[in-house]
Scaffold this motif. Structure first.
Motif, PDB file in Angstrom:
ATOM      1  N   THR A   1       0.850  -1.184   0.000  1.00 17.82           N
ATOM      2  CA  THR A   1       0.000   0.000   0.000  1.00 17.82           C
ATOM      3  C   THR A   1       0.890   1.240   0.000  1.00 17.82           C
ATOM      4  N   PRO A   2       0.332   2.422  -0.272  1.00 13.30           N
ATOM      5  CA  PRO A   2       1.147   3.649  -0.203  1.00 13.30           C
ATOM      6  C   PRO A   2       1.779   3.863   1.168  1.00 13.30           C
ATOM      7  N   ASN A   3       1.076   3.486   2.243  1.00 15.82           N
ATOM      8  CA  ASN A   3       1.658   3.627   3.585  1.00 15.82           C
ATOM      9  C   ASN A   3       2.860   2.707   3.758  1.00 15.82           C
ATOM     10  N   GLU A   4       2.778   1.493   3.230  1.00 16.56           N
ATOM     11  CA  GLU A   4       3.906   0.566   3.326  1.00 16.56           C
ATOM     12  C   GLU A   4       5.082   1.043   2.481  1.00 16.56           C
ATOM     13  N   ASP A   5       4.788   1.657   1.332  1.00 16.09           N
ATOM     14  CA  ASP A   5       5.862   2.245   0.516  1.00 16.09           C
ATOM     15  C   ASP A   5       6.566   3.355   1.289  1.00 16.09           C
ATOM     16  N   ARG A   6       5.776   4.160   1.998  1.00 12.46           N
ATOM     17  CA  ARG A   6       6.355   5.240   2.800  1.00 12.46           C
ATOM     18  C   ARG A   6       7.205   4.667   3.933  1.00 12.46           C
ATOM     19  N   TYR A   7       6.726   3.581   4.534  1.00 13.00           N
ATOM     20  CA  TYR A   7       7.495   2.921   5.594  1.00 13.00           C
ATOM     21  C   TYR A   7       8.843   2.432   5.055  1.00 13.00           C
ATOM     22  N   LEU A   8       8.816   1.846   3.861  1.00 16.93           N
ATOM     23  CA  LEU A   8      10.063   1.378   3.248  1.00 16.93           C
ATOM     24  C   LEU A   8      11.041   2.525   3.022  1.00 16.93           C
ATOM     25  N   SER A   9      10.534   3.655   2.502  1.00 14.23           N
ATOM     26  CA  SER A   9      11.440   4.766   2.212  1.00 14.23           C
ATOM     27  C   SER A   9      12.024   5.357   3.490  1.00 14.23           C
ATOM     28  N   VAL A  10      11.205   5.482   4.529  1.00 14.38           N
ATOM     29  CA  VAL A  10      11.703   6.027   5.803  1.00 14.38           C
ATOM     30  C   VAL A  10      12.744   5.094   6.400  1.00 14.38           C
ATOM     31  N   THR A  11      12.462   3.797   6.387  1.00 12.14           N
ATOM     32  CA  THR A  11      13.394   2.815   6.941  1.00 12.14           C
ATOM     33  C   THR A  11      14.706   2.802   6.165  1.00 12.14           C
ATOM     34  N   ALA A  12      14.616   2.890   4.860  1.00 11.47           N
ATOM     35  CA  ALA A  12      15.830   2.875   4.034  1.00 11.47           C
ATOM     36  C   ALA A  12      16.666   4.134   4.250  1.00 11.47           C
ATOM     37  N   LYS A  13      15.992   5.273   4.457  1.00 13.29           N
ATOM     38  CA  LYS A  13      16.746   6.517   4.672  1.00 13.29           C
ATOM     39  C   LYS A  13      17.384   6.558   6.054  1.00 13.29           C
TER      40      LYS A  13
ATOM     41  N   ASN B   1      18.536   3.892   7.723  1.00  8.47           N
ATOM     42  CA  ASN B   1      19.693   2.995   7.701  1.00  8.47           C
ATOM     43  C   ASN B   1      20.095   2.776   6.248  1.00  8.47           C
ATOM     44  N   ARG B   2      21.023   3.584   5.779  1.00  2.00           N
ATOM     45  CA  ARG B   2      21.418   3.542   4.371  1.00  2.00           C
ATOM     46  C   ARG B   2      22.121   2.254   3.978  1.00  2.00           C
ATOM     47  N   ARG B   3      22.630   1.534   4.953  1.00  2.00           N
ATOM     48  CA  ARG B   3      23.386   0.319   4.637  1.00  2.00           C
ATOM     49  C   ARG B   3      22.513  -0.922   4.571  1.00  2.00           C
ATOM     50  N   SER B   4      21.216  -0.797   4.864  1.00  4.27           N
ATOM     51  CA  SER B   4      20.345  -1.976   4.829  1.00  4.27           C
ATOM     52  C   SER B   4      20.068  -2.386   3.380  1.00  4.27           C
ATOM     53  N   THR B   5      19.995  -3.660   3.150  1.00  3.42           N
ATOM     54  CA  THR B   5      19.765  -4.196   1.803  1.00  3.42           C
ATOM     55  C   THR B   5      18.263  -4.341   1.565  1.00  3.42           C
ATOM     56  N   ALA B   6      17.896  -4.614   0.315  1.00  2.00           N
ATOM     57  CA  ALA B   6      16.491  -4.801  -0.028  1.00  2.00           C
ATOM     58  C   ALA B   6      15.913  -6.011   0.705  1.00  2.00           C
ATOM     59  N   SER B   7      16.723  -7.052   0.879  1.00  4.62           N
ATOM     60  CA  SER B   7      16.252  -8.230   1.623  1.00  4.62           C
ATOM     61  C   SER B   7      15.989  -7.889   3.086  1.00  4.62           C
ATOM     62  N   ASP B   8      16.878  -7.072   3.680  1.00  7.37           N
ATOM     63  CA  ASP B   8      16.671  -6.646   5.069  1.00  7.37           C
ATOM     64  C   ASP B   8      15.380  -5.836   5.195  1.00  7.37           C
TER      65      ASP B   8
ATOM     66  N   LEU C   1      11.947   1.387  -3.904  1.00  6.78           N
ATOM     67  CA  LEU C   1      12.990   2.346  -3.542  1.00  6.78           C
ATOM     68  C   LEU C   1      13.499   3.088  -4.783  1.00  6.78           C
ATOM     69  N   GLY C   2      13.527   2.396  -5.910  1.00  8.97           N
ATOM     70  CA  GLY C   2      13.945   3.047  -7.157  1.00  8.97           C
ATOM     71  C   GLY C   2      13.004   4.155  -7.570  1.00  8.97           C
TER      72      GLY C   2
ATOM     73  N   ILE D   1      11.553   6.237  -5.651  1.00  6.85           N
ATOM     74  CA  ILE D   1      11.812   7.459  -4.887  1.00  6.85           C
ATOM     75  C   ILE D   1      13.271   7.902  -5.001  1.00  6.85           C
ATOM     76  N   GLY D   2      14.037   7.225  -5.835  1.00  8.80           N
ATOM     77  CA  GLY D   2      15.403   7.659  -6.105  1.00  8.80           C
ATOM     78  C   GLY D   2      16.466   7.040  -5.226  1.00  8.80           C
ATOM     79  N   LEU D   3      16.152   5.966  -4.531  1.00  9.51           N
ATOM     80  CA  LEU D   3      17.164   5.275  -3.714  1.00  9.51           C
ATOM     81  C   LEU D   3      17.613   4.027  -4.450  1.00  9.51           C
ATOM     82  N   TYR D   4      18.862   4.015  -4.839  1.00 10.83           N
ATOM     83  CA  TYR D   4      19.414   2.884  -5.575  1.00 10.83           C
ATOM     84  C   TYR D   4      20.586   2.298  -4.801  1.00 10.83           C
ATOM     85  N   ALA D   5      20.913   1.045  -5.106  1.00 11.35           N
ATOM     86  CA  ALA D   5      22.059   0.412  -4.459  1.00 11.35           C
ATOM     87  C   ALA D   5      23.340   1.033  -5.009  1.00 11.35           C
ATOM     88  N   ARG D   6      24.218   1.399  -4.108  1.00 13.47           N
ATOM     89  CA  ARG D   6      25.504   1.964  -4.531  1.00 13.47           C
ATOM     90  C   ARG D   6      26.623   1.203  -3.837  1.00 13.47           C
TER      91      ARG D   6
END
Length: 195
Positions: free
Chosen positions: A114-126, A128-135, A157-158, A160-165
């Motif tokens: 859902t859009p709320n879960e997408d927002r949760y993913l983006s907040v969590t990824a921002k 902890n920048r070192r967390s992987t997609a599996s995490d 994540l892609g 919203i502009g967050l890619y693996a680097r």
């Protein structure tokens, strides 16, 4: 109800309680009156405007709901706007069920998140920048109970502009390198811009 075809227009007129139908075909400035049998033949050979399948825009949906809320009947609104009564009935039912009149896009496979879960993913990824997609997928599953794949998280994540680097690969420094660098910095510690 209006009937159109080849630049002609017919009106169907209803009389009080009678179900007698008569129509007028307007061709230029000349009107020709048709009765039930001829009118049915005309309807078969021409398109009926109300029967055309087209999507209602949000503004028109709002107008329909506004008129229904003012106390007009569905049939009155249908005849006034030239929209099938079944469409107005479905729109009114959906408005009463969930208060929403916007169109539900239902083609394709439903989204896993859902859009709320997408927002949760983006907040969590921002956070902890070192967390992987599996995490992130595991964290989302434990937090919300939604199970989605690593690839889905990667796509979200892609968007919203967050890619693996990967970090830039640098030459590992040996003990000799460290000693020589320290010596150089001590030698040049007292340098001024004039030197």
């Amino acid at each position: 109800m209006q009937i159109t075809g080849n630049h002609q227009m017919a009106r169907i007129v209803r009389h009080n309680d009678e179900s007698v139908r008569e129509g007028y075909i307007r061709n230029g400035g000349k009107e020709v009156k048709l009765f039930t049998s001829a009118l049915k033949a005309f309807q078969c050979n021409n398109r009926i405007v109300m029967a055309q399948r087209k999507h209602l825009d949000d503004f028109l949906r709002g107008r329909i709901i506004g008129r229904l809320e003012c106390g007009r009947t569905q049939l009155e609104v249908s005849e006034e706007l030239g929209i099938a009564q079944s469409v107005i009935s479905r729109l009114w039912q959906r408005f009463q069920d969930d208060g929403n009149v916007s169109r539900c896009y239902s083609t394709g496979r439903p989204r896993v998140t859902t859009p709320n879960e997408d927002r949760y993913l983006s907040v969590t990824a921002k956070r902890n920048r070192r967390s992987t997609a599996s995490d992130l997928s595991r964290q989302l599953s434990s937090a919300t109970g939604t199970t989605d794949s690593r690839q889905t998280v990667y796509r979200r994540l892609g968007h919203i502009g967050l890619y693996a680097r990967r970090p830039v690969r640098c030459v590992p420094l040996t003990a000799t390198h460290c000693r020589l660098r320290l010596a150089w910095s001590r030698e040049h510690a007292l340098w001024t811009p004039q030197h």
